[in-house]
Design a protein around this motif. Structure first.
Motif, PDB file in Angstrom:
ATOM      1  N   GLU A   1       4.347  -1.951   9.115  1.00 52.51           N
ATOM      2  CA  GLU A   1       2.758  -2.039   8.493  1.00 52.51           C
ATOM      3  C   GLU A   1       2.994  -1.793   7.096  1.00 52.51           C
ATOM      4  OE1 GLU A   1      -0.421  -1.076  11.892  1.00 52.51           O
ATOM      5  OE2 GLU A   1      -0.536   0.324  10.057  1.00 52.51           O
ATOM      6  N   ALA A   2       2.552  -3.260   6.456  1.00 56.80           N
ATOM      7  CA  ALA A   2       1.566  -3.194   5.252  1.00 56.80           C
ATOM      8  C   ALA A   2       0.746  -4.187   4.788  1.00 56.80           C
ATOM      9  CB  ALA A   2       3.116  -4.064   4.242  1.00 56.80           C
ATOM     10  N   VAL A   3      -0.742  -3.281   3.611  1.00 57.32           N
ATOM     11  CA  VAL A   3      -1.608  -4.071   3.091  1.00 57.32           C
ATOM     12  C   VAL A   3      -1.302  -5.370   1.979  1.00 57.32           C
ATOM     13  CG1 VAL A   3      -3.533  -3.895   2.914  1.00 57.32           C
ATOM     14  CG2 VAL A   3      -3.013  -2.436   3.926  1.00 57.32           C
ATOM     15  N   TYR A   4      -1.621  -6.697   2.131  1.00 53.44           N
ATOM     16  CA  TYR A   4      -1.318  -7.048   0.454  1.00 53.44           C
ATOM     17  C   TYR A   4      -2.991  -7.008  -0.357  1.00 53.44           C
ATOM     18  CZ  TYR A   4       3.263  -8.051   0.772  1.00 53.44           C
ATOM     19  OH  TYR A   4       4.794  -8.279   0.375  1.00 53.44           O
ATOM     20  N   GLN A   5      -3.013  -7.241  -1.083  1.00 51.98           N
ATOM     21  CA  GLN A   5      -4.250  -7.742  -1.655  1.00 51.98           C
ATOM     22  C   GLN A   5      -3.681  -9.109  -2.850  1.00 51.98           C
ATOM     23  OE1 GLN A   5      -7.112  -5.594  -1.126  1.00 51.98           O
ATOM     24  NE2 GLN A   5      -6.882  -4.144  -1.272  1.00 51.98           N
ATOM     25  N   ILE A   6      -4.449 -10.039  -2.271  1.00 54.15           N
ATOM     26  CA  ILE A   6      -3.721 -11.206  -2.587  1.00 54.15           C
ATOM     27  C   ILE A   6      -5.251 -11.244  -4.048  1.00 54.15           C
ATOM     28  CG2 ILE A   6      -3.401 -14.142  -2.441  1.00 54.15           C
ATOM     29  CD1 ILE A   6      -1.962 -11.631  -1.060  1.00 54.15           C
TER      30      ILE A   6
ATOM     31  N   GLU B   1       0.267  -3.409  -1.944  1.00 45.80           N
ATOM     32  CA  GLU B   1       0.974  -4.473  -2.860  1.00 45.80           C
ATOM     33  C   GLU B   1       0.254  -5.312  -2.827  1.00 45.80           C
ATOM     34  OE1 GLU B   1       4.225  -6.469  -5.109  1.00 45.80           O
ATOM     35  OE2 GLU B   1       4.735  -4.820  -3.906  1.00 45.80           O
ATOM     36  N   TYR B   2       0.032  -5.359  -4.305  1.00 48.71           N
ATOM     37  CA  TYR B   2      -0.522  -6.595  -4.820  1.00 48.71           C
ATOM     38  C   TYR B   2      -0.267  -7.256  -5.494  1.00 48.71           C
ATOM     39  CZ  TYR B   2      -4.311  -2.155  -5.960  1.00 48.71           C
ATOM     40  OH  TYR B   2      -4.725  -0.535  -5.695  1.00 48.71           O
TER      41      TYR B   2
ATOM     42  N   PRO C   1      -5.106   1.601  -9.334  1.00 46.65           N
ATOM     43  CA  PRO C   1      -3.183   0.468 -10.275  1.00 46.65           C
ATOM     44  C   PRO C   1      -2.554   0.876  -9.388  1.00 46.65           C
ATOM     45  CG  PRO C   1      -4.077   2.304 -12.515  1.00 46.65           C
ATOM     46  CD  PRO C   1      -4.715   2.893 -10.309  1.00 46.65           C
ATOM     47  N   GLU C   2      -1.446  -0.105  -8.698  1.00 50.38           N
ATOM     48  CA  GLU C   2      -0.557  -0.465  -7.496  1.00 50.38           C
ATOM     49  C   GLU C   2       0.695   0.930  -7.950  1.00 50.38           C
ATOM     50  OE1 GLU C   2       1.634  -4.073  -6.620  1.00 50.38           O
ATOM     51  OE2 GLU C   2       2.586  -3.687  -7.900  1.00 50.38           O
ATOM     52  N   ALA C   3       0.577   1.249  -6.591  1.00 50.69           N
ATOM     53  CA  ALA C   3       1.609   1.927  -6.270  1.00 50.69           C
ATOM     54  C   ALA C   3       3.093   1.803  -6.785  1.00 50.69           C
ATOM     55  CB  ALA C   3       1.551   3.440  -5.740  1.00 50.69           C
TER      56      ALA C   3
ATOM     57  N   ASP D   1      -1.345  -6.154 -11.079  1.00 48.43           N
ATOM     58  CA  ASP D   1      -0.695  -4.935 -10.745  1.00 48.43           C
ATOM     59  C   ASP D   1      -1.642  -3.450 -11.560  1.00 48.43           C
ATOM     60  OD1 ASP D   1       1.144  -6.214  -9.669  1.00 48.43           O
ATOM     61  OD2 ASP D   1       2.952  -5.931 -10.918  1.00 48.43           O
ATOM     62  N   ASN D   2      -2.330  -3.687 -12.224  1.00 50.58           N
ATOM     63  CA  ASN D   2      -3.257  -2.479 -13.142  1.00 50.58           C
ATOM     64  C   ASN D   2      -4.274  -2.415 -11.945  1.00 50.58           C
ATOM     65  OD1 ASN D   2      -4.629  -5.004 -13.788  1.00 50.58           O
ATOM     66  ND2 ASN D   2      -4.625  -4.763 -15.393  1.00 50.58           N
TER      67      ASN D   2
END
Length: 607
Positions: free
Chosen positions: A97-102, A67-68, A59-61, A106-107
């Motif tokens: 830096e950031a990582v986006y999961q597209i 970030e989801y 799950p997204e923190a 959110d779960n």
């Protein structure tokens, strides 16, 4: 764990079975795309999974830089501004830096998007990145099957901020390994951008002394830099003439600390590990010799000092496939034994490298293993992908807390530069240091602190006006007398009122000793940048210690007092005797004992 680290210094390894990579990917939530949650089957396949991909991410923190986003298709202006604010927060958490999961809820459910929706979402993400002054790079794409006849996929995207005023992300990587394992050659290939000729040409630019060039063996600590720009492309000396150009073009900098492999330079290697505060360690193992010489000892040092490490097996061009596999299995056995309790992950593809980088920073038990050649260039790109994505260990909140403390700079190197004067190199442990700032340095042999002024600052060989906590730099001190300085000193804010001591207590574990460890025994103590001989004054509750035993021990420095802090990691050695621990109590020298009133002449007032 500490009491078992001794096995790495002198114990035998205990072989265990099982595939490491499979074990990692099979754990719930352990790998990106890893979850292990059970869902209903559809047509013989898990709902939300395809090609054996687990259906859930963790799950997204709320904190962190991951970030989801399910989709980002044509958001309203209000929604867009909210998304930009969110991206700023994630970039701040990841220090640029950031990582986006597209395509992920959110779960953590992998829903996926159609081709058209994914294209529109990436277009929105690119607009968001431009708004905050960042670039995006697609790391990988995976197909999922989520109750749909249309192919759906998720995309993992790296967002990296374009640096301003030298505020690039800087990670320090200590390079460990036995003599002749190919450490300096590998660094030469990474930083110069040219493959080696098989006879050590790539390492020549790294050596600092003539005898190193003649023998081919590193005896001193040297630093090399490898940059990555905001798009994730390598920036090194192949397309930049100077270190300053590399810094200007890079959003992320990897500073390699090249340490000595030969046993007679062990004290230099320990000093590099304790003093320069590396974020990670890279253990280089030669494929044709395997675990030999100081390899096991260097591995033990990294574990004792709790420095996360990954392993590079070099010289695979010299060996058959069977020999490389034997070396990998030998390493896996050692990593799985009780003293280590690590989970090896063999990196064979770009996807493995991305997984390894993200999980390596999150879980202390995972140890990525690379097999490469500095001559043929085999798998060298996988290591670059790993280093590009490797996130920092500290988040922005911890960084801010450190910066709000008093200034404390560790003195690791001292130089005299013509027309500049005395220059000191080291790491800023806490606070902020500015050009023109007044600090005090000490303790001297008689326990005093001397006033000085920071004339200028250089970071990665280019000028810098402000130094922040955790950054390494060199400070010019102008006409300050070099003979009054030594390694192990600290430069601190005058209002800090630093305490020093000659006698201190530490809770230790004796990793190895041939007989018994008693009162009166002399050892070389390493605490941060401090390295000095100390005598054992007392062992609390015991008369003697044997290998593997714990105790609180009172030490006394035999030469001069030092600046120590309670809780600091401690490592001591004498011949084959080795031990680790942490400082628990200081017998501070008071102001009167310290003679702080005395003057040492103009510009060198005691404090």
């Amino acid at each position: 764990m500490d009491s078992r680290v001794s096995e790495l210094f002198g114990g035998c390894c205990r072989p265990t079975g099982g595939g490491a990579s499979a074990a990692l990917r099979g754990r719930g939530g352990a790998a990106p795309g890893g979850g292990g949650s059970k869902t209903k089957k559809k047509n013989g396949r898990s709902r939300g999974a395809k090609a054996n991909n687990p259906p859930y991410l963790p799950p997204e923190a709320e904190d962190g830089n991951i970030e989801y986003k399910l989709k980002l298709v044509n958001p309203s202006q209000y929604r867009f501004e909210h998304l930009v604010t969110q991206m700023k927060w994630r970039l701040q958490e990841g220090r640029g830096e950031a990582v986006y999961q597209i395509g992920v809820e959110d779960n953590g459910l992998l829903v996926g998007l159609s081709e058209e929706e994914m294209r529109a979402s990436l277009k929105t993400l690119r607009r968001m990145a431009e708004k905050v002054g960042a670039d995006i790079t697609v790391l990988r794409e995976r197909e999922v099957d989520y109750d749909s006849d249309v192919p759906r996929k998720i995309t993992e995207v790296l967002v990296r901020k374009v640096p301003d005023n030298q505020q690039f992300l800087d990670l320090r990587v200590a390079v460990l390994g036995n003599v002749d394992s190919g450490k300096s050659t590998l660094l030469g290939v990474l930083t110069q951008g040219e493959l080696d000729n098989g006879r050590g040409r790539a390492r020549l630019n790294l050596f600092r002394h003539l005898h190193e060039i003649q023998s081919g063996r590193t005896s001193s600590i040297s630093f090399e830099i490898l940059g990555f720009n905001s798009k994730g492309e390598v920036v090194n000396y192949s397309d930049s003439r100077t270190a300053e150009e590399i810094c200007e073009s890079s959003s992320k900098m990897i500073t390699f600390i090249d340490l000595a492999g030969h046993h007679k330079y062990l004290k230099t290697t320990i000093f590099g590990l304790t003093s320069y505060c590396p974020d990670f360690a890279m253990l280089v193992v030669s494929a044709n010799t395997g675990i030999a010489g100081t390899t096991r000892e260097h591995l033990g040092l990294a574990m004792a000092l709790k420095v996360p490490f990954f392993i590079v097996i070099s010289k695979v061009d010299l060996c058959s496939k069977a020999t490389v596999e034997r070396t990998v299995k030998q390493l896996e056995r050692i990593l799985k034994q009780p003293g280590c309790n690590k989970l090896p992950l063999l990196v064979n593809s770009d996807d493995d490298a991305v997984t390894a980088a993200q999980q390596f920073a999150q879980s202390p038990n995972i140890t990525p293993i690379f097999t490469l050649s500095s001559v043929s260039g085999e798998n060298l790109d996988l290591l670059k992908v790993f280093l590009n994505i490797l996130p920092p260990l500290t988040n922005s909140k911890e960084q801010e807390e450190l910066m709000q403390q008093h200034t404390e700079f560790q003195v690791d190197e001292i130089y005299t530069v013509p027309e500049v004067g005395t220059v000191v190199g080291g790491t800023l442990s806490s606070g902020i240091c500015r050009e023109g700032e007044n600090l005090v340095v000490g303790p001297t042999d008689d326990g005093k602190f001397l006033r000085l002024k920071v004339c200028s600052i250089q970071r990665n060989r280019s000028a810098c006006r402000v130094l922040r906590a955790g950054q390494a730099a060199t400070l010019a001190l102008g006409p300050f007398d070099r003979s009054l300085l030594r390694k192990g000193m600290v430069m601190v804010s005058p209002e800090m009122n630093p305490t020093i001591c000659s006698v201190f207590e530490a809770e230790i574990v004796l990793l190895f000793h041939a007989t018994t460890f008693r009162k009166g025994f002399q050892v070389t103590v390493h605490v941060g940048n401090v390295r000095q001989t100390a005598i054992v004054e007392k062992i609390h509750g015991k008369d003697k210690l044997r290998t593997g035993e714990k105790a609180v021990v009172c030490f006394r420095f035999i030469k001069h007092p030092e600046y120590l802090k309670i809780g600091a990691k401690l490592l001591f050695r004498e011949g084959v005797t080795k031990g680790i621990g942490h400082v628990t109590n200081l017998q501070a020298i008071t102001t009167k004992e310290n003679g702080l009133e005395e003057s040492l002449g103009p510009g060198q007032l005691s404090f």
